[in-house]
Motif scaffolding. Structure first.
Motif, mmCIF file in Angstrom:
data_model
loop_
_atom_site.group_PDB
_atom_site.id
_atom_site.type_symbol
_atom_site.label_atom_id
_atom_site.label_comp_id
_atom_site.label_asym_id
_atom_site.label_seq_id
_atom_site.Cartn_x
_atom_site.Cartn_y
_atom_site.Cartn_z
ATOM 1 N N ILE A 28 -0.675 -5.290 9.438
ATOM 2 C CA ILE A 28 -0.467 -4.489 8.234
ATOM 3 C C ILE A 28 0.182 -3.136 8.528
ATOM 4 O O ILE A 28 0.591 -2.426 7.605
ATOM 5 C CB ILE A 28 -1.810 -4.243 7.505
ATOM 6 C CG1 ILE A 28 -2.762 -3.441 8.383
ATOM 7 C CG2 ILE A 28 -2.437 -5.562 7.079
ATOM 8 C CD1 ILE A 28 -4.030 -3.001 7.698
ATOM 9 N N LEU A 29 0.304 -2.788 9.819
ATOM 10 C CA LEU A 29 0.808 -1.464 10.173
ATOM 11 C C LEU A 29 2.301 -1.306 9.908
ATOM 12 O O LEU A 29 2.829 -0.203 10.029
ATOM 13 C CB LEU A 29 0.498 -1.166 11.645
ATOM 14 C CG LEU A 29 -0.991 -1.043 11.971
ATOM 15 C CD1 LEU A 29 -1.194 -0.780 13.458
ATOM 16 C CD2 LEU A 29 -1.640 0.060 11.146
ATOM 17 N N TRP A 30 2.974 -2.393 9.530
ATOM 18 C CA TRP A 30 4.382 -2.261 9.162
ATOM 19 C C TRP A 30 4.543 -1.261 8.023
ATOM 20 O O TRP A 30 5.556 -0.551 7.944
ATOM 21 C CB TRP A 30 4.968 -3.614 8.742
ATOM 22 C CG TRP A 30 4.501 -4.067 7.389
ATOM 23 C CD1 TRP A 30 3.406 -4.813 7.100
ATOM 24 C CD2 TRP A 30 5.109 -3.745 6.131
ATOM 25 N NE1 TRP A 30 3.289 -4.992 5.748
ATOM 26 C CE2 TRP A 30 4.320 -4.350 5.129
ATOM 27 C CE3 TRP A 30 6.235 -3.024 5.759
ATOM 28 C CZ2 TRP A 30 4.635 -4.236 3.772
ATOM 29 C CZ3 TRP A 30 6.546 -2.908 4.412
ATOM 30 C CH2 TRP A 30 5.754 -3.521 3.437
ATOM 31 N N TYR A 31 3.548 -1.204 7.166
ATOM 32 C CA TYR A 31 3.660 -0.287 6.027
ATOM 33 C C TYR A 31 3.609 1.171 6.476
ATOM 34 O O TYR A 31 4.393 2.008 6.012
ATOM 35 C CB TYR A 31 2.550 -0.560 5.016
ATOM 36 C CG TYR A 31 2.505 0.512 3.973
ATOM 37 C CD1 TYR A 31 3.475 0.576 2.989
ATOM 38 C CD2 TYR A 31 1.534 1.508 4.002
ATOM 39 C CE1 TYR A 31 3.485 1.596 2.058
ATOM 40 C CE2 TYR A 31 1.534 2.528 3.076
ATOM 41 C CZ TYR A 31 2.504 2.576 2.114
ATOM 42 O OH TYR A 31 2.517 3.589 1.204
ATOM 43 N N LEU A 32 2.691 1.495 7.387
ATOM 44 C CA LEU A 32 2.591 2.861 7.870
ATOM 45 C C LEU A 32 3.874 3.277 8.576
ATOM 46 O O LEU A 32 4.355 4.399 8.413
ATOM 47 C CB LEU A 32 1.394 3.011 8.817
ATOM 48 C CG LEU A 32 0.077 3.413 8.185
ATOM 49 C CD1 LEU A 32 -0.445 2.308 7.264
ATOM 50 C CD2 LEU A 32 -0.967 3.725 9.262
ATOM 51 N N ARG A 33 4.429 2.344 9.373
ATOM 52 C CA ARG A 33 5.682 2.639 10.066
ATOM 53 C C ARG A 33 6.809 2.921 9.070
ATOM 54 O O ARG A 33 7.545 3.901 9.192
ATOM 55 C CB ARG A 33 6.033 1.470 10.978
ATOM 56 C CG ARG A 33 7.366 1.603 11.698
ATOM 57 C CD ARG A 33 8.365 0.610 11.126
ATOM 58 N NE ARG A 33 7.908 -0.747 11.346
ATOM 59 C CZ ARG A 33 8.236 -1.744 10.541
ATOM 60 N NH1 ARG A 33 8.982 -1.532 9.460
ATOM 61 N NH2 ARG A 33 7.810 -2.974 10.771
ATOM 62 N N VAL B 183 -9.103 2.073 2.614
ATOM 63 C CA VAL B 183 -9.132 0.722 2.044
ATOM 64 C C VAL B 183 -8.019 -0.127 2.647
ATOM 65 O O VAL B 183 -8.247 -1.281 3.051
ATOM 66 C CB VAL B 183 -8.999 0.780 0.509
ATOM 67 C CG1 VAL B 183 -8.826 -0.628 -0.073
ATOM 68 C CG2 VAL B 183 -10.214 1.453 -0.112
ATOM 69 N N TYR B 184 -6.851 0.445 2.751
ATOM 70 C CA TYR B 184 -5.713 -0.314 3.276
ATOM 71 C C TYR B 184 -5.931 -0.730 4.730
ATOM 72 O O TYR B 184 -5.731 -1.891 5.107
ATOM 73 C CB TYR B 184 -4.433 0.503 3.150
ATOM 74 C CG TYR B 184 -3.224 -0.251 3.643
ATOM 75 C CD1 TYR B 184 -2.616 -1.203 2.855
ATOM 76 C CD2 TYR B 184 -2.718 -0.021 4.913
ATOM 77 C CE1 TYR B 184 -1.515 -1.912 3.316
ATOM 78 C CE2 TYR B 184 -1.624 -0.722 5.384
ATOM 79 C CZ TYR B 184 -1.031 -1.667 4.590
ATOM 80 O OH TYR B 184 0.042 -2.376 5.048
ATOM 81 N N LEU B 185 -6.335 0.221 5.552
ATOM 82 C CA LEU B 185 -6.472 -0.075 6.970
ATOM 83 C C LEU B 185 -7.615 -1.039 7.273
ATOM 84 O O LEU B 185 -7.496 -1.923 8.123
ATOM 85 C CB LEU B 185 -6.683 1.224 7.750
ATOM 86 C CG LEU B 185 -5.459 2.125 7.915
ATOM 87 C CD1 LEU B 185 -5.859 3.442 8.572
ATOM 88 C CD2 LEU B 185 -4.380 1.434 8.732
ATOM 89 N N TRP B 186 -8.733 -0.886 6.576
ATOM 90 C CA TRP B 186 -9.931 -1.648 6.936
ATOM 91 C C TRP B 186 -10.079 -2.958 6.173
ATOM 92 O O TRP B 186 -10.963 -3.762 6.502
ATOM 93 C CB TRP B 186 -11.173 -0.781 6.717
ATOM 94 C CG TRP B 186 -11.300 0.346 7.701
ATOM 95 C CD1 TRP B 186 -10.819 1.617 7.553
ATOM 96 C CD2 TRP B 186 -11.932 0.299 8.989
ATOM 97 N NE1 TRP B 186 -11.117 2.372 8.655
ATOM 98 C CE2 TRP B 186 -11.814 1.599 9.551
ATOM 99 C CE3 TRP B 186 -12.601 -0.688 9.704
ATOM 100 C CZ2 TRP B 186 -12.329 1.911 10.806
ATOM 101 C CZ3 TRP B 186 -13.106 -0.371 10.951
ATOM 102 C CH2 TRP B 186 -12.975 0.907 11.497
ATOM 103 N N VAL C 222 0.586 -1.015 0.000
ATOM 104 C CA VAL C 222 0.000 0.000 0.000
ATOM 105 C C VAL C 222 0.481 0.832 0.000
ATOM 106 O O VAL C 222 0.702 0.341 1.206
ATOM 107 C CB VAL C 222 -0.340 0.280 0.255
ATOM 108 C CG1 VAL C 222 -0.847 0.617 -0.065
ATOM 109 C CG2 VAL C 222 -0.954 0.397 0.112
#
Length: 366
Positions: free
Chosen positions: A137-142, A299-302, A12
């Motif tokens: 999935i939060l690895w991407y935000l980090r 979309v990515y988070l949910w 994402v």
């Protein structure tokens, strides 16, 4: 929620909020790539296809697009750009996090001081095993946030020697693979993800600054194919070691495959002028691309929550004889379809947070 291994969104980027330009400045080629990346991420998490990253390395594409937008934005003061990125990203994250953290607390989870990463995810936010499929999935935000913070320095280094810096941006993943094994903790994991996608991010700089457009086709194509060959060879040669050839589980292969793949995509745009401007004639498809880009964070988070909730929802359908007789309730494709319906519901319920974060008028759909 069931456990789920780290994946391609694990998979994402990038989101509409990453660009500061208005609608008139949108690039339909990049918008379409971003939409395809999101679709691929959702499908991967529904089916678990090991070959999906070889067909379309979604996260490499997302980081490449994000790097391009970041280079464009850094025409303004770096501090203002970083604040803008944080403002656009964090409110949708907080909105989503209220539900995930709340559900884990109700299930008996007791967080420690690492709870601060649920405020600003500069490290992997902690979570319970029960909720892993949602929060992994939060690895991407980090990773994205760290690239944003590092971009003023990275862009300055890139402009000193564009091509050498671009080629050397693959050096960190080589070092981590061959010379030094990073620690198995938040620092090591974060460092490995940054090294995996550094080339794609810097490639975005090269596209934005016109460096790609000035390169001759032969060396670009040869080096891109060499990177693809290296990534594919490593994935399949070490299949026994990793238990799969899935690029999401093999950072070295992911880095080189994404580097070659995204380079060819961006070079096609920069050198050949590939454009999807004709998409506007296909109104429904064009509209869909617009929605995906304006609601990419949502979309990515949910999407993982949508896939998780689709399972008990389908289980309830088995109790209705007509549904059991005429609907393919056992099909993963049906699960994916229900998942997309739930994603659409989440977009309608919470997508407006992205508008508020971008200081725009809140709308159900863009």
């Amino acid at each position: 929620m069931g456990a789920h291994r780290k994946g391609a969104v694990r998979t994402v980027g990038t989101v509409r909020g990453e660009g500061d330009a208005g609608p008139a400045a949108r690039d339909r080629y990049f918008d379409t790539l971003r939409a395809l990346a999101l679709v691929r991420v959702v499908a991967y998490h529904a089916f678990g296809w090991a070959w999906a990253g070889l067909v379309f390395p979604a996260m490499g594409v997302m980081f490449g697009l994000a790097g391009t937008l970041m280079a464009r934005s850094l025409r303004r003061p770096a501090g203002a750009v970083i604040r803008s990125r944080l403002r656009r990203l964090l409110p949708p994250f907080w909105c989503w996090g209220l539900f995930v953290v709340g559900a884990m607390l109700v299930r008996g989870w007791m967080p420690g001081w690492q709870l601060v990463y649920w405020v600003v995810p500069l490290g992997d936010p902690p979570g319970s095993a029960w909720g892993e499929q949602a929060w992994e999935i939060l690895w991407y935000l980090r990773t994205y946030l760290w690239f944003v913070l590092l971009s003023p320095l990275l862009l300055r280094l890139f402009r000193l020697a564009p091509v050498p810096v671009l080629l050397l941006s693959l050096a960190p993943i080589v070092v981590l693979q061959c010379l030094w094994q990073p620690p198995d903790d938040r620092f090591g994991t974060g460092l490995l993800d940054l090294a995996t996608y550094l080339f794609c991010w810097v490639l975005g700089f090269a596209h934005r600054d016109g460096v790609l457009a000035r390169l001759k086709p032969l060396p670009v194509v040869v080096l891109s194919l060499a990177a693809l060959a290296c990534g594919a060879w490593y994935a399949f040669a070490h299949r026994a070691e990793y238990g799969t050839y899935d690029l999401d589980d093999i950072p070295f292969a992911q880095a080189f495959w994404s580097a070659g793949f995204v380079t060819l995509l961006m070079y096609s745009k920069a050198r050949l002028g590939v454009d999807f401007s004709g998409l506007v004639r296909l109104r429904r498809l064009d509209r869909l691309v617009t929605v995906f880009n304006a609601r990419a964070v949502t979309v990515y988070l949910w999407h993982e929550l949508a896939l998780v909730l689709a399972v008990p929802l389908i289980d309830r359908l088995w109790g209705v004889p007509a549904f059991e007789a005429y609907l393919p309730l056992e099909s993963q494709w049906f699960l994916l379809g229900v998942g997309w319906v739930l994603i659409a519901v989440f977009v309608l319920l919470f997508g407006w947070v992205e508008d508020v974060a971008a200081r725009k008028r809140a709308r159900l759909l863009p």
